[in-house]
Design a protein around this motif. Structure first.
Motif, PDB file in Angstrom:
ATOM      1  N   ALA A   3      66.087  60.021  84.383  1.00  0.00           N
ATOM      2  CA  ALA A   3      65.786  61.315  84.988  1.00  0.00           C
ATOM      3  C   ALA A   3      65.361  61.114  86.432  1.00  0.00           C
ATOM      4  O   ALA A   3      64.795  60.093  86.799  1.00  0.00           O
ATOM      5  CB  ALA A   3      64.680  61.998  84.192  1.00  0.00           C
ATOM      6  N   PHE A   4      65.622  62.127  87.271  1.00  0.00           N
ATOM      7  CA  PHE A   4      65.277  62.021  88.673  1.00  0.00           C
ATOM      8  C   PHE A   4      63.767  61.926  88.830  1.00  0.00           C
ATOM      9  O   PHE A   4      63.006  62.529  88.091  1.00  0.00           O
ATOM     10  CB  PHE A   4      65.796  63.233  89.454  1.00  0.00           C
ATOM     11  CG  PHE A   4      67.288  63.412  89.366  1.00  0.00           C
ATOM     12  CD1 PHE A   4      68.119  62.320  89.201  1.00  0.00           C
ATOM     13  CD2 PHE A   4      67.853  64.672  89.440  1.00  0.00           C
ATOM     14  CE1 PHE A   4      69.495  62.477  89.124  1.00  0.00           C
ATOM     15  CE2 PHE A   4      69.221  64.839  89.363  1.00  0.00           C
ATOM     16  CZ  PHE A   4      70.042  63.745  89.204  1.00  0.00           C
ATOM     17  N   PRO A  11      61.367  56.199  94.523  1.00  0.00           N
ATOM     18  CA  PRO A  11      62.755  56.462  94.123  1.00  0.00           C
ATOM     19  C   PRO A  11      63.553  55.180  93.935  1.00  0.00           C
ATOM     20  O   PRO A  11      64.306  54.753  94.802  1.00  0.00           O
ATOM     21  CB  PRO A  11      63.290  57.289  95.293  1.00  0.00           C
ATOM     22  CG  PRO A  11      62.493  56.816  96.468  1.00  0.00           C
ATOM     23  CD  PRO A  11      61.125  56.471  95.945  1.00  0.00           C
ATOM     24  N   ALA A  12      63.376  54.532  92.803  1.00  0.00           N
ATOM     25  CA  ALA A  12      64.074  53.284  92.526  1.00  0.00           C
ATOM     26  C   ALA A  12      65.555  53.544  92.317  1.00  0.00           C
ATOM     27  O   ALA A  12      65.997  54.677  92.120  1.00  0.00           O
ATOM     28  CB  ALA A  12      63.469  52.620  91.293  1.00  0.00           C
ATOM     29  N   LEU A  13      66.328  52.462  92.332  1.00  0.00           N
ATOM     30  CA  LEU A  13      67.770  52.577  92.158  1.00  0.00           C
ATOM     31  C   LEU A  13      68.115  53.249  90.834  1.00  0.00           C
ATOM     32  O   LEU A  13      69.077  54.011  90.741  1.00  0.00           O
ATOM     33  CB  LEU A  13      68.394  51.180  92.228  1.00  0.00           C
ATOM     34  CG  LEU A  13      69.909  51.089  92.322  1.00  0.00           C
ATOM     35  CD1 LEU A  13      70.414  51.750  93.593  1.00  0.00           C
ATOM     36  CD2 LEU A  13      70.353  49.634  92.266  1.00  0.00           C
ATOM     37  N   SER A  14      67.316  52.986  89.793  1.00  0.00           N
ATOM     38  CA  SER A  14      67.583  53.564  88.479  1.00  0.00           C
ATOM     39  C   SER A  14      66.972  54.948  88.301  1.00  0.00           C
ATOM     40  O   SER A  14      67.213  55.603  87.291  1.00  0.00           O
ATOM     41  CB  SER A  14      67.036  52.635  87.389  1.00  0.00           C
ATOM     42  OG  SER A  14      65.641  52.473  87.542  1.00  0.00           O
ATOM     43  N   ALA A  15      66.172  55.398  89.275  1.00  0.00           N
ATOM     44  CA  ALA A  15      65.520  56.708  89.169  1.00  0.00           C
ATOM     45  C   ALA A  15      65.471  57.356  90.545  1.00  0.00           C
ATOM     46  O   ALA A  15      64.427  57.412  91.187  1.00  0.00           O
ATOM     47  CB  ALA A  15      64.112  56.562  88.589  1.00  0.00           C
ATOM     48  N   ARG A  26      65.726  53.825  96.753  1.00  0.00           N
ATOM     49  CA  ARG A  26      65.053  52.802  97.555  1.00  0.00           C
ATOM     50  C   ARG A  26      65.288  51.447  96.902  1.00  0.00           C
ATOM     51  O   ARG A  26      65.131  51.302  95.694  1.00  0.00           O
ATOM     52  CB  ARG A  26      63.563  53.105  97.652  1.00  0.00           C
ATOM     53  CG  ARG A  26      62.773  52.130  98.511  1.00  0.00           C
ATOM     54  CD  ARG A  26      61.322  52.564  98.600  1.00  0.00           C
ATOM     55  NE  ARG A  26      61.208  53.887  99.199  1.00  0.00           N
ATOM     56  CZ  ARG A  26      60.158  54.684  99.040  1.00  0.00           C
ATOM     57  NH1 ARG A  26      59.157  54.313  98.270  1.00  0.00           N
ATOM     58  NH2 ARG A  26      60.127  55.864  99.633  1.00  0.00           N
ATOM     59  N   LEU A  27      65.655  50.467  97.716  1.00  0.00           N
ATOM     60  CA  LEU A  27      65.933  49.124  97.218  1.00  0.00           C
ATOM     61  C   LEU A  27      65.018  48.118  97.902  1.00  0.00           C
ATOM     62  O   LEU A  27      64.870  48.140  99.123  1.00  0.00           O
ATOM     63  CB  LEU A  27      67.386  48.711  97.492  1.00  0.00           C
ATOM     64  CG  LEU A  27      68.521  49.534  96.912  1.00  0.00           C
ATOM     65  CD1 LEU A  27      68.858  50.708  97.821  1.00  0.00           C
ATOM     66  CD2 LEU A  27      69.759  48.671  96.734  1.00  0.00           C
ATOM     67  N   ALA A  72      75.126  58.370  92.902  1.00  0.00           N
ATOM     68  CA  ALA A  72      74.013  57.435  92.737  1.00  0.00           C
ATOM     69  C   ALA A  72      74.334  56.400  91.667  1.00  0.00           C
ATOM     70  O   ALA A  72      73.993  55.213  91.804  1.00  0.00           O
ATOM     71  CB  ALA A  72      72.735  58.190  92.373  1.00  0.00           C
ATOM     72  N   ALA A  73      75.011  56.833  90.603  1.00  0.00           N
ATOM     73  CA  ALA A  73      75.419  55.893  89.553  1.00  0.00           C
ATOM     74  C   ALA A  73      76.452  54.906  90.087  1.00  0.00           C
ATOM     75  O   ALA A  73      76.414  53.706  89.775  1.00  0.00           O
ATOM     76  CB  ALA A  73      75.974  56.660  88.360  1.00  0.00           C
TER      77      ALA A  73
END
Length: 319
Positions: A3-4, A11-15, A26-27, A72-73
């Motif tokens: 979920a966002f 804001p991680a890559l997976s969220a 964010r990475l 994003a995916a």
């Protein structure tokens, strides 16, 4: 994809986090650096899937904006294909020249890894809020003084060798000092502080710890039985009264001189002095040339307002 994220989260890559111009990710690369080829590949992915703008945060992470749920995916899949490993969990941050700066007092990376492992072992990743962070500063040419953190560990030279100055809730100038400690004890104090924060809930930070809890942390070195225990077996700490050890409730935490005591316990048994900031190389702005080990040189640049079009980053990385 998860979920966002809500605003205020990381804001991680997976969220990815919803913003006014789409989703934001964010990475933070595990290696702390990227090859020109990897940076070019990431910038090309940002052009394909985002709005073409890449940002560098104050903590050295890369941000990509203007994403959709679908793009994003796709971005996440391409980051995996580029073999860019990104950090997850509680941020434990070191400086941009960590381990390659000949002027730093100590390489902060081994201690940072020990803290990350202890956080995982203690089960704190899901219990701490997304903005809780730790800084481990080797105190070289580029210190981490300007970065605010819940727990700070800064290398310091003493007559007994390198020790770590542990403080909480602030930057290099205003964080509350607790103690000087060797690497093992410094790790234990840091994780104990994070356990206290976790007990207060996911919205809590080290600034929310009580005076009594801070005094308890400062007396850690006196409590040899707890000092020898791994963080994963430490008792749960209650924010209302379950501190580590027992101290008078009315005690006021101060910045002690070396050799001063709290009650019957020595805060720091080390020779030397506790200065306003840990002594190391003269800190400077991260712009310009920096001599490194092995006769190498690092070039520090500044992006306008911390951002640059991805195609400009590609051109820069190709030169």
């Amino acid at each position: 994809m998860n979920a966002f994220s809500r605003r205020g989260a990381c804001p991680a890559l997976s969220a990815p986090m919803q913003t006014g111009d789409g989703l934001l990710v964010r990475l933070n690369p595990v290696a702390g650096e990227m090859s020109p080829e990897s940076l070019i590949g990431l910038a090309e992915s940002a052009l394909r899937h985002g709005n073409g703008i890449m940002e560098v945060t104050a903590r050295g992470s890369l941000q990509i904006r203007g994403l959709t749920a679908q793009s994003a995916a796709l971005l996440a899949a391409e980051v995996d294909a580029l073999d860019i490993a990104v950090r997850t969990g509680v941020p434990v941050e070191t400086g941009p020249l960590a381990g390659i700066d000949p002027q730093e007092i100590a390489d902060p990376r081994p201690l940072a890894e020990r803290i990350r492992a202890a956080i995982e072992e203690a089960g704190l990743v899901q219990r701490l809020g997304p903005k809780v962070s730790v800084v481990v500063d080797g105190c070289g040419q580029l210190t981490m003084d300007a970065v605010t953190a819940d727990v700070r560990l800064a290398a310091t030279r003493t007559d007994a060798g390198v020790r770590w100055r542990v403080s909480v809730a602030g930057d290099g100038q205003n964080a509350r000092p607790l103690a000087f400690a060797d690497q093992g004890a410094a790790r234990d104090i840091a994780v104990a502080a994070l356990r206290m924060v976790a007990e207060k809930g996911r919205e809590a930070h080290a600034r929310d710890l009580s005076e009594r809890q801070l005094v308890s942390l400062a007396g850690w070195l006196c409590l040899t039985s707890l000092r020898e225990a791994p963080p994963s077996v430490l008792p749960d700490i209650s924010p209302s009264g379950g501190e580590i050890g027992s101290f008078d409730a009315g005690f006021s935490l101060t910045t002690p001189e070396i050799g001063e005591t709290i009650g019957d316990g020595v805060i720091s048994p080390l020779e030397g002095e506790m200065s306003g900031r840990a002594k190391g190389g003269a800190s400077r702005k991260p712009i310009g040339l920096f001599p490194l080990a092995g006769h190498a040189t690092a070039l520090g640049i500044a992006l306008p307002y911390g951002s640059m079009p991805a195609d400009n980053i590609i051109a820069l990385a190709q030169h």
